[in-house]
Design an enzyme around this catalytic site. Structure first.
Site, PDB file in Angstrom:
ATOM      1  N   ASP A  68       0.867  -1.167   0.000  1.00  0.00           N
ATOM      2  CA  ASP A  68       0.000   0.000   0.000  1.00  0.00           C
ATOM      3  C   ASP A  68       0.905   1.218   0.000  1.00  0.00           C
ATOM      4  O   ASP A  68       1.967   1.195   0.628  1.00  0.00           O
ATOM      5  CB  ASP A  68      -0.928  -0.005   1.211  1.00  0.00           C
ATOM      6  CG  ASP A  68      -2.089   0.946   0.995  1.00  0.00           C
ATOM      7  OD1 ASP A  68      -2.635   0.985  -0.119  1.00  0.00           O
ATOM      8  OD2 ASP A  68      -2.450   1.675   1.938  1.00  0.00           O
ATOM      9  N   SER A  69       0.509   2.229  -0.721  1.00  0.00           N
ATOM     10  CA  SER A  69       1.401   3.376  -0.858  1.00  0.00           C
ATOM     11  C   SER A  69       0.604   4.647  -1.013  1.00  0.00           C
ATOM     12  O   SER A  69      -0.609   4.626  -1.245  1.00  0.00           O
ATOM     13  CB  SER A  69       2.317   3.177  -2.066  1.00  0.00           C
ATOM     14  OG  SER A  69       1.543   3.055  -3.239  1.00  0.00           O
ATOM     15  N   GLY A 147      -0.612   8.962 -11.134  1.00  0.00           N
ATOM     16  CA  GLY A 147      -0.923   9.576  -9.840  1.00  0.00           C
ATOM     17  C   GLY A 147      -0.332  10.974  -9.701  1.00  0.00           C
ATOM     18  O   GLY A 147      -0.475  11.820 -10.580  1.00  0.00           O
ATOM     19  N   LYS A 169      12.986   6.787 -12.360  1.00  0.00           N
ATOM     20  CA  LYS A 169      12.084   6.726 -11.203  1.00  0.00           C
ATOM     21  C   LYS A 169      12.328   5.440 -10.411  1.00  0.00           C
ATOM     22  O   LYS A 169      12.363   5.450  -9.179  1.00  0.00           O
ATOM     23  CB  LYS A 169      10.621   6.817 -11.665  1.00  0.00           C
ATOM     24  CG  LYS A 169       9.645   6.806 -10.487  1.00  0.00           C
ATOM     25  CD  LYS A 169       8.187   6.882 -10.907  1.00  0.00           C
ATOM     26  CE  LYS A 169       7.301   6.539  -9.710  1.00  0.00           C
ATOM     27  NZ  LYS A 169       5.888   6.434 -10.047  1.00  0.00           N
ATOM     28  N   HIS A 174       9.992   4.962  -3.834  1.00  0.00           N
ATOM     29  CA  HIS A 174       9.589   4.366  -2.553  1.00  0.00           C
ATOM     30  C   HIS A 174       9.381   2.863  -2.712  1.00  0.00           C
ATOM     31  O   HIS A 174       9.812   2.071  -1.888  1.00  0.00           O
ATOM     32  CB  HIS A 174       8.327   5.064  -2.051  1.00  0.00           C
ATOM     33  CG  HIS A 174       7.253   5.251  -3.089  1.00  0.00           C
ATOM     34  ND1 HIS A 174       7.518   5.774  -4.339  1.00  0.00           N
ATOM     35  CD2 HIS A 174       5.929   4.955  -3.095  1.00  0.00           C
ATOM     36  CE1 HIS A 174       6.408   5.817  -5.048  1.00  0.00           C
ATOM     37  NE2 HIS A 174       5.426   5.317  -4.314  1.00  0.00           N
TER      38      HIS A 174
HETATM   39  P1  IMP Z   1      -1.769   2.007  -4.313  1.00  0.00           P
HETATM   40  O1  IMP Z   1      -0.784   1.665  -3.246  1.00  0.00           O
HETATM   41  O2  IMP Z   1      -1.435   1.380  -5.609  1.00  0.00           O
HETATM   42  O3  IMP Z   1      -3.176   1.799  -3.855  1.00  0.00           O
HETATM   43  O4  IMP Z   1      -1.599   3.566  -4.589  1.00  0.00           O
HETATM   44  C1  IMP Z   1      -2.251   4.517  -3.839  1.00  0.00           C
HETATM   45  C2  IMP Z   1      -2.219   5.881  -4.487  1.00  0.00           C
HETATM   46  O5  IMP Z   1      -1.045   6.575  -4.053  1.00  0.00           O
HETATM   47  C3  IMP Z   1      -2.159   5.920  -6.010  1.00  0.00           C
HETATM   48  O6  IMP Z   1      -3.433   5.850  -6.573  1.00  0.00           O
HETATM   49  C4  IMP Z   1      -1.512   7.287  -6.241  1.00  0.00           C
HETATM   50  O7  IMP Z   1      -2.479   8.303  -6.103  1.00  0.00           O
HETATM   51  C5  IMP Z   1      -0.546   7.397  -5.084  1.00  0.00           C
HETATM   52  N1  IMP Z   1       0.776   6.861  -5.464  1.00  0.00           N
HETATM   53  C6  IMP Z   1       1.395   5.752  -4.960  1.00  0.00           C
HETATM   54  N2  IMP Z   1       2.596   5.563  -5.538  1.00  0.00           N
HETATM   55  C7  IMP Z   1       2.728   6.563  -6.434  1.00  0.00           C
HETATM   56  C8  IMP Z   1       3.766   6.901  -7.372  1.00  0.00           C
HETATM   57  O8  IMP Z   1       4.800   6.233  -7.526  1.00  0.00           O
HETATM   58  N3  IMP Z   1       3.537   8.004  -8.111  1.00  0.00           N
HETATM   59  C9  IMP Z   1       2.417   8.769  -8.014  1.00  0.00           C
HETATM   60  N4  IMP Z   1       1.427   8.484  -7.189  1.00  0.00           N
HETATM   61  C10 IMP Z   1       1.575   7.392  -6.389  1.00  0.00           C
END
Ligand code: IMP
Length: 192
Positions: A68-69, A147, A169, A174
């Site tokens: 999760d991020s 994102g 990148k 992260h």
């Molecule tokens: P998930 O962990 O894939 O659910 O990501 C959650 C949300 O965090 C994404 O929809 C983006 O809005 C933002 N996000 C996470 N990682 C990135 C990245 O590497 N670049 C830009 N947005 C990110």
């Protein structure tokens, strides 16, 4: 080769996990014909990753990985954080527009992306976190990535993630940092 199932259908994420976790066969729920869709109800990246890894393990009885991020902005006390994907209720472009609007009179613009990855095999839980630091720009720059990438001016790269190539990148992201840490920790459990 040891199999690991990743709680994601995102092709980019699967490719990144496969490139870094060498020696493992990374499967997706789709590869196992599973319909995997779990609500992310946690308050932290760790909670959400654990919810997904446990749910996936229960479905397939194979060691599971979930991540999760999100973006954490210092002046917003860590927002949008776990709500990054759902910040505006709309598209990525809507999220970016909302963030720029919320920050229009704020001079302190430092922020970081965080990725938490959890491994769960029914017995062991391994968790790792990776962060990458930068500042939020005043206007979107670049059209690469996804994102919040066009708004994130990376301290490491000196340009936004939207302006960076995928390779650039992936050197500093992260998720790449969390994956490198996970790769080390998985070696430790497989050596035991
Ligand atoms: P998930 O962990 O894939 O659910 O990501 C959650 C949300 O965090 C994404 O929809 C983006 O809005 C933002 N996000 C996470 N990682 C990135 C990245 O590497 N670049 C830009 N947005 C990110």
């Amino acid at each position: 080769m040891k199999e690991l199932v990743l709680a994601s259908g995102n092709a980019g994420k699967l490719a990144e996990f496969r490139a870094i976790l060498q020696g493992y066969e990374i499967l997706s729920p789709k590869d196992l014909e599973l319909d995997f869709d779990v609500e992310e109800t946690g308050n932290t990246f760790y909670d959400n990753a654990l919810i997904k890894a446990k749910a996936l393990y229960e479905m397939c009885n194979l060691p599971a990985l979930a991540d999760d991020s999100g973006l954490c902005v210092k002046a917003l006390n860590g927002a949008p954080g776990v709500f990054s994907a759902r910040y505006s209720g709309g598209t990525d472009a809507d999220n970016n527009a909302k963030l720029l609007d919320v920050m229009k009179n704020i001079a302190e613009r430092s922020a970081y992306f965080e990725s938490c990855i959890v491994y769960y095999d029914g017995k062991n839980i391994i968790d790792v976190t990776g962060r990458t630091h930068g500042v939020i720009t005043d206007t979107p720059k670049g059209s690469g990535g996804f994102g919040y990438d066009p708004l994130f001016l990376s301290d490491d790269l000196g340009k936004t993630f939207g302006e960076a190539s995928e390779e650039e990148k992936n050197e500093v992201s992260h998720r790449a940092r969390a994956l490198a840490a996970l790769s080390e920790k998985l070696k430790q459990i497989s050596d035991k």
